[in-house]
Design an enzyme around this catalytic site. Structure first.
Site, PDB file in Angstrom:
ATOM      1  N   SER A 109     -49.142  -9.568 -16.913  1.00  0.00           N
ATOM      2  CA  SER A 109     -48.887  -8.609 -18.094  1.00  0.00           C
ATOM      3  C   SER A 109     -48.416  -9.384 -19.154  1.00  0.00           C
ATOM      4  CB  SER A 109     -47.790  -7.501 -17.354  1.00  0.00           C
ATOM      5  OG  SER A 109     -47.351  -7.066 -18.508  1.00  0.00           O
ATOM      6  N   SER A 110     -48.508  -8.731 -20.287  1.00  0.00           N
ATOM      7  CA  SER A 110     -48.391  -9.330 -21.744  1.00  0.00           C
ATOM      8  C   SER A 110     -46.783  -9.622 -21.609  1.00  0.00           C
ATOM      9  CB  SER A 110     -48.663  -8.622 -22.734  1.00  0.00           C
ATOM     10  OG  SER A 110     -48.308  -7.333 -22.830  1.00  0.00           O
ATOM     11  N   CYS A 111     -46.050  -8.857 -20.871  1.00  0.00           N
ATOM     12  CA  CYS A 111     -44.484  -9.087 -20.626  1.00  0.00           C
ATOM     13  C   CYS A 111     -43.973 -10.380 -20.381  1.00  0.00           C
ATOM     14  CB  CYS A 111     -43.791  -7.827 -20.053  1.00  0.00           C
ATOM     15  SG  CYS A 111     -44.209  -7.823 -18.169  1.00  0.00           S
ATOM     16  N   TYR A 138     -39.801  -7.689 -13.603  1.00  0.00           N
ATOM     17  CA  TYR A 138     -41.395  -7.445 -13.364  1.00  0.00           C
ATOM     18  C   TYR A 138     -41.883  -8.901 -13.911  1.00  0.00           C
ATOM     19  CZ  TYR A 138     -45.703  -5.109 -14.324  1.00  0.00           C
ATOM     20  OH  TYR A 138     -47.075  -4.827 -14.713  1.00  0.00           O
ATOM     21  N   LYS A 142     -44.363 -11.419 -12.073  1.00  0.00           N
ATOM     22  CA  LYS A 142     -45.766 -12.007 -12.771  1.00  0.00           C
ATOM     23  C   LYS A 142     -45.919 -13.379 -13.069  1.00  0.00           C
ATOM     24  CE  LYS A 142     -47.584  -7.824 -12.322  1.00  0.00           C
ATOM     25  NZ  LYS A 142     -48.601  -7.652 -11.753  1.00  0.00           N
ATOM     26  N   HIS A 181     -46.026   4.848 -18.810  1.00  0.00           N
ATOM     27  CA  HIS A 181     -46.051   4.164 -20.035  1.00  0.00           C
ATOM     28  C   HIS A 181     -46.164   5.046 -21.105  1.00  0.00           C
ATOM     29  CE1 HIS A 181     -47.406   1.095 -17.280  1.00  0.00           C
ATOM     30  NE2 HIS A 181     -46.645   0.321 -18.276  1.00  0.00           N
TER      31      HIS A 181
HETATM   32  N1  LIG Z   1     -50.765  -0.094 -16.618  1.00  0.00           N
HETATM   33  C1  LIG Z   1     -50.429  -1.173 -17.477  1.00  0.00           C
HETATM   34  O1  LIG Z   1     -50.392  -0.709 -18.718  1.00  0.00           O
HETATM   35  C2  LIG Z   1     -50.858  -2.371 -17.211  1.00  0.00           C
HETATM   36  C3  LIG Z   1     -51.016  -2.931 -15.992  1.00  0.00           C
HETATM   37  N2  LIG Z   1     -51.235  -3.999 -15.656  1.00  0.00           N
HETATM   38  C4  LIG Z   1     -51.218  -4.690 -14.303  1.00  0.00           C
HETATM   39  O2  LIG Z   1     -52.428  -4.105 -13.712  1.00  0.00           O
HETATM   40  C5  LIG Z   1     -52.097  -3.842 -12.303  1.00  0.00           C
HETATM   41  C6  LIG Z   1     -52.511  -2.627 -11.835  1.00  0.00           C
HETATM   42  O3  LIG Z   1     -51.738  -1.582 -12.694  1.00  0.00           O
HETATM   43  P1  LIG Z   1     -52.015  -0.149 -12.447  1.00  0.00           P
HETATM   44  O4  LIG Z   1     -53.524   0.134 -12.110  1.00  0.00           O
HETATM   45  O5  LIG Z   1     -51.710   0.218 -13.930  1.00  0.00           O
HETATM   46  O6  LIG Z   1     -51.151   0.373 -11.693  1.00  0.00           O
HETATM   47  P2  LIG Z   1     -51.258   1.924 -10.649  1.00  0.00           P
HETATM   48  O7  LIG Z   1     -49.810   2.296 -10.230  1.00  0.00           O
HETATM   49  O8  LIG Z   1     -51.828   2.929 -11.467  1.00  0.00           O
HETATM   50  O9  LIG Z   1     -51.833   1.073  -9.528  1.00  0.00           O
HETATM   51  C7  LIG Z   1     -51.410   0.230  -8.711  1.00  0.00           C
HETATM   52  C8  LIG Z   1     -51.953   0.394  -7.412  1.00  0.00           C
HETATM   53  O10 LIG Z   1     -51.132  -0.584  -6.378  1.00  0.00           O
HETATM   54  C9  LIG Z   1     -51.121  -0.247  -5.099  1.00  0.00           C
HETATM   55  N3  LIG Z   1     -49.864  -0.689  -4.365  1.00  0.00           N
HETATM   56  C10 LIG Z   1     -48.743  -0.280  -4.862  1.00  0.00           C
HETATM   57  N4  LIG Z   1     -47.757  -0.970  -3.967  1.00  0.00           N
HETATM   58  C11 LIG Z   1     -48.472  -1.150  -2.952  1.00  0.00           C
HETATM   59  C12 LIG Z   1     -48.295  -1.843  -1.608  1.00  0.00           C
HETATM   60  N5  LIG Z   1     -46.933  -2.180  -1.209  1.00  0.00           N
HETATM   61  N6  LIG Z   1     -49.419  -2.019  -0.542  1.00  0.00           N
HETATM   62  C13 LIG Z   1     -50.587  -1.706  -1.171  1.00  0.00           C
HETATM   63  N7  LIG Z   1     -50.815  -1.012  -2.354  1.00  0.00           N
HETATM   64  C14 LIG Z   1     -49.885  -1.166  -3.068  1.00  0.00           C
HETATM   65  C15 LIG Z   1     -51.300   1.405  -5.014  1.00  0.00           C
HETATM   66  O11 LIG Z   1     -51.896   1.610  -4.087  1.00  0.00           O
HETATM   67  P3  LIG Z   1     -51.880   3.295  -3.565  1.00  0.00           P
HETATM   68  O12 LIG Z   1     -52.565   4.131  -4.812  1.00  0.00           O
HETATM   69  O13 LIG Z   1     -52.908   3.243  -2.538  1.00  0.00           O
HETATM   70  O14 LIG Z   1     -50.442   3.710  -3.206  1.00  0.00           O
HETATM   71  C16 LIG Z   1     -51.944   1.529  -6.629  1.00  0.00           C
HETATM   72  O15 LIG Z   1     -53.376   1.837  -6.182  1.00  0.00           O
HETATM   73  C17 LIG Z   1     -50.877  -4.378 -11.983  1.00  0.00           C
HETATM   74  O16 LIG Z   1     -50.780  -5.703 -11.621  1.00  0.00           O
HETATM   75  C18 LIG Z   1     -50.489  -4.145 -13.137  1.00  0.00           C
HETATM   76  O17 LIG Z   1     -49.214  -5.083 -13.659  1.00  0.00           O
HETATM   77  C19 LIG Z   1     -51.119  -5.329 -16.538  1.00  0.00           C
HETATM   78  C20 LIG Z   1     -50.807  -4.661 -17.937  1.00  0.00           C
HETATM   79  C21 LIG Z   1     -50.607  -3.351 -18.419  1.00  0.00           C
HETATM   80  C1  LIG Z   2     -47.225  -2.688 -19.972  1.00  0.00           C
HETATM   81  C2  LIG Z   2     -45.803  -2.766 -20.156  1.00  0.00           C
HETATM   82  O1  LIG Z   2     -45.230  -1.739 -20.346  1.00  0.00           O
HETATM   83  C3  LIG Z   2     -43.568  -1.635 -20.298  1.00  0.00           C
HETATM   84  O2  LIG Z   2     -43.396  -2.228 -21.324  1.00  0.00           O
HETATM   85  P1  LIG Z   2     -43.372  -1.419 -22.574  1.00  0.00           P
HETATM   86  O3  LIG Z   2     -44.477  -1.778 -23.437  1.00  0.00           O
HETATM   87  O4  LIG Z   2     -42.135  -1.529 -23.481  1.00  0.00           O
HETATM   88  O5  LIG Z   2     -43.411   0.039 -22.214  1.00  0.00           O
HETATM   89  P2  LIG Z   2     -43.543   1.580 -22.436  1.00  0.00           P
HETATM   90  O6  LIG Z   2     -45.105   1.896 -22.588  1.00  0.00           O
HETATM   91  O7  LIG Z   2     -43.024   2.322 -21.472  1.00  0.00           O
HETATM   92  O8  LIG Z   2     -43.202   1.902 -24.056  1.00  0.00           O
HETATM   93  C4  LIG Z   2     -43.558   1.504 -24.991  1.00  0.00           C
HETATM   94  C5  LIG Z   2     -42.759   1.652 -26.441  1.00  0.00           C
HETATM   95  O9  LIG Z   2     -43.006   3.227 -26.611  1.00  0.00           O
HETATM   96  C6  LIG Z   2     -41.625   3.988 -26.437  1.00  0.00           C
HETATM   97  N1  LIG Z   2     -41.690   5.329 -26.220  1.00  0.00           N
HETATM   98  C7  LIG Z   2     -41.572   6.457 -27.029  1.00  0.00           C
HETATM   99  N2  LIG Z   2     -41.668   7.285 -26.496  1.00  0.00           N
HETATM  100  C8  LIG Z   2     -42.230   7.126 -24.904  1.00  0.00           C
HETATM  101  C9  LIG Z   2     -42.374   7.704 -23.818  1.00  0.00           C
HETATM  102  O10 LIG Z   2     -42.301   9.045 -23.986  1.00  0.00           O
HETATM  103  N3  LIG Z   2     -42.441   7.337 -22.679  1.00  0.00           N
HETATM  104  C10 LIG Z   2     -42.541   5.787 -22.697  1.00  0.00           C
HETATM  105  N4  LIG Z   2     -42.788   5.088 -21.532  1.00  0.00           N
HETATM  106  N5  LIG Z   2     -42.496   5.219 -23.826  1.00  0.00           N
HETATM  107  C11 LIG Z   2     -42.102   5.584 -25.081  1.00  0.00           C
HETATM  108  C12 LIG Z   2     -40.711   3.156 -25.851  1.00  0.00           C
HETATM  109  O11 LIG Z   2     -39.419   3.357 -26.329  1.00  0.00           O
HETATM  110  C13 LIG Z   2     -41.109   1.576 -26.064  1.00  0.00           C
HETATM  111  O12 LIG Z   2     -40.454   1.257 -27.666  1.00  0.00           O
HETATM  112  C14 LIG Z   2     -42.890  -2.543 -19.192  1.00  0.00           C
HETATM  113  O13 LIG Z   2     -43.120  -1.939 -18.055  1.00  0.00           O
HETATM  114  C15 LIG Z   2     -43.809  -3.941 -18.982  1.00  0.00           C
HETATM  115  O14 LIG Z   2     -43.203  -4.467 -17.844  1.00  0.00           O
HETATM  116  C16 LIG Z   2     -45.232  -4.104 -19.228  1.00  0.00           C
HETATM  117  O15 LIG Z   2     -45.897  -4.876 -18.658  1.00  0.00           O
END
Ligand SMILES: NC(=O)C1=CN([C@@H]2O[C@H](COP(=O)(O)OP(=O)(O)OC[C@H]3O[C@@H](n4cnc5c(N)ncnc54)[C@H](OP(=O)(O)O)[C@@H]3O)[C@@H](O)[C@H]2O)C=CC1
Ligand SMILES: C[C@H]1O[C@H](OP(=O)(O)OP(=O)(O)OC[C@H]2O[C@@H](n3cnc4c(=O)[nH]c(N)nc43)[C@H](O)[C@@H]2O)[C@@H](O)[C@@H](O)C1=O
Length: 317
Positions: A109-111, A138, A142, A181
């Site tokens: 992730s970009s974080c 987190y 990563k 998010h």
């Molecule tokens: N969402 C975002 O904005 C971003 C996501 N990413 C990365 O992309 C990847 C996927 O994220 P995303 O799809 O959003 O997340 P989701 O929460 O939608 O999906 C995560 C998946 O991981 C599986 N999982 C979690 N814990 C376990 C475990 N203990 N054993 C087996 N499977 C597990 C879950 O399986 P099940 O459904 O079967 O429980 C689920 O399907 C991650 O690596 C994340 O860091 C990177 C940048 C941004």
């Molecule tokens: C993908 C990335 O995602 C996370 O980082 P983040 O970008 O800060 O996450 P976010 O999407 O939750 O928030 C973005 C911004 O938005 C604002 N904000 C306003 N209103 C709401 C609101 O209602 N919900 C949420 N969640 N945020 C809100 C919030 O306060 C912040 O300023 C990390 O998990 C990190 O680990 C990671 O990888």
């Protein structure tokens, strides 16, 4: 090289990212995709992962399984966001290495980049300064995953590569208001407020932080690109190259949903990092490019959300 019969294991295939990768590979004609739910295979269990990889012998492993959440979920659950992610990725990476799996794609992730690194973020800024405190747990997990894949690549010459997506959104996102998010949270908040006589919508922080948003189907094309090509380096950013303020995002979503009420900014909630725009020119130079504009992507996701009313009611973490 991969071919349509290659055995490809997508860890986390039911999640937002894993399901988008599954769709992209299926559309491209891959027929031997392997997926297990967390109930069927808990990736925190090292022996279970070793046995599974030994038995299945996939040609490619894509790690899209992780403990994932928005700013509040990260900030309030430091231990599981650190430990579960370390366990999941360590078990997968080490089992893949020991079973001689030649291709592994790790998603970070970009974080992972320092909080105040110059913008746009280049891959070489990794580990040059300290992290954003709301998600450092987190991020450290990563970073360890990126380094494990880099180490295997360096020492054993295997095709282990890390892709760092920016903030993602799309079908199968998490719409739970505590753990999600920002983008899915806003879609749900504006949708429900509109139905409630255009009630005011409360958003977190100041609205001034900037974020870059990528539709998950565009990320899936980047993963497909990494499946089908041997990438020359170990780490690639995956983003659009454009960011918006959270306030601009709110206004875009408000217009698309058609909400006409007031916006209230809750300053008791964290802003997080001020900006994290990525430089994704390295992957773009190799041939990948995003397709969705933010407006198209939000419309697509809102349509999906409206058709899947039961899905977003899933329980919080
Ligand atoms: N969402 C975002 O904005 C971003 C996501 N990413 C990365 O992309 C990847 C996927 O994220 P995303 O799809 O959003 O997340 P989701 O929460 O939608 O999906 C995560 C998946 O991981 C599986 N999982 C979690 N814990 C376990 C475990 N203990 N054993 C087996 N499977 C597990 C879950 O399986 P099940 O459904 O079967 O429980 C689920 O399907 C991650 O690596 C994340 O860091 C990177 C940048 C941004
Ligand atoms: C993908 C990335 O995602 C996370 O980082 P983040 O970008 O800060 O996450 P976010 O999407 O939750 O928030 C973005 C911004 O938005 C604002 N904000 C306003 N209103 C709401 C609101 O209602 N919900 C949420 N969640 N945020 C809100 C919030 O306060 C912040 O300023 C990390 O998990 C990190 O680990 C990671 O990888």
């Amino acid at each position: 090289m991969t071919h349509p019969e290659s055995r490809i294991y997508i860890a986390g295939h039911r999640g937002m990212v894993g399901s988008a990768i599954w769709r992209a590979l299926t559309a491209k004609g891959y027929t031997n995709l392997i997926g297990k739910t967390s109930k069927e295979l808990d990736l925190r269990n090292q022996q279970a992962v070793i046995d599974f990889i030994d038995t299945e012998q996939p040609d490619v492993i894509i790690d899209a399984a992780a403990r994932v959440g928005g700013i509040l979920a990260n900030n309030e659950n430091p231990y599981p966001f650190l430990m579960e992610n370390l366990q999941i990725q360590n078990n997968l990476i080490d089992a893949a290495h020991k079973a001689e799996i030649s291709k592994f794609i790790f998603l970070g992730s970009s974080c992972i980049y320092p909080k105040f690194a110059p913008q746009p973020l280049k891959e070489e800024y990794l580990l040059t300064d300290s992290l954003e405190p709301t998600n450092e747990w987190y991020a450290i997990a990563k970073i360890a995953g990126v380094k494990a894949c880099e180490a295997i690549r360096k020492q054993y010459g295997k095709d282990f590569v890390s892709l760092m997506p920016t903030n993602l959104y799309g079908p199968h996102d998490n719409f739970d208001l505590k753990s999600s998010h920002v983008l899915p949270a806003m879609l749900r908040k504006f949708h429900e407020a509109k139905a409630n006589n255009n009630a005011p919508v409360s958003l977190w922080g100041s609205g001034t932080p900037m974020r870059e948003f990528l539709h998950v189907d565009d990320l899936a094309q980047a993963v497909l690109f990494a499946v089908e090509n041997v990438l020359p380096e170990h780490l690639y950013n995956v983003g659009t190259g454009t960011d918006v303020t959270i306030k601009e995002l709110a206004e875009t979503i408000q217009r698309i949903v058609g909400h006409q009420g007031e916006l209230v900014w809750d300053s008791s909630k964290p802003d997080g990092t001020p900006r994290k725009l990525m430089d994704s020119s390295k992957l773009q130079a190799l041939g990948w490019a995003p397709n969705y504009t933010l407006k198209q992507g939000v419309k697509d996701t809102y349509n999906w959300f409206k058709k899947n009313q039961d899905y977003y009611k899933k329980v919080s973490i």
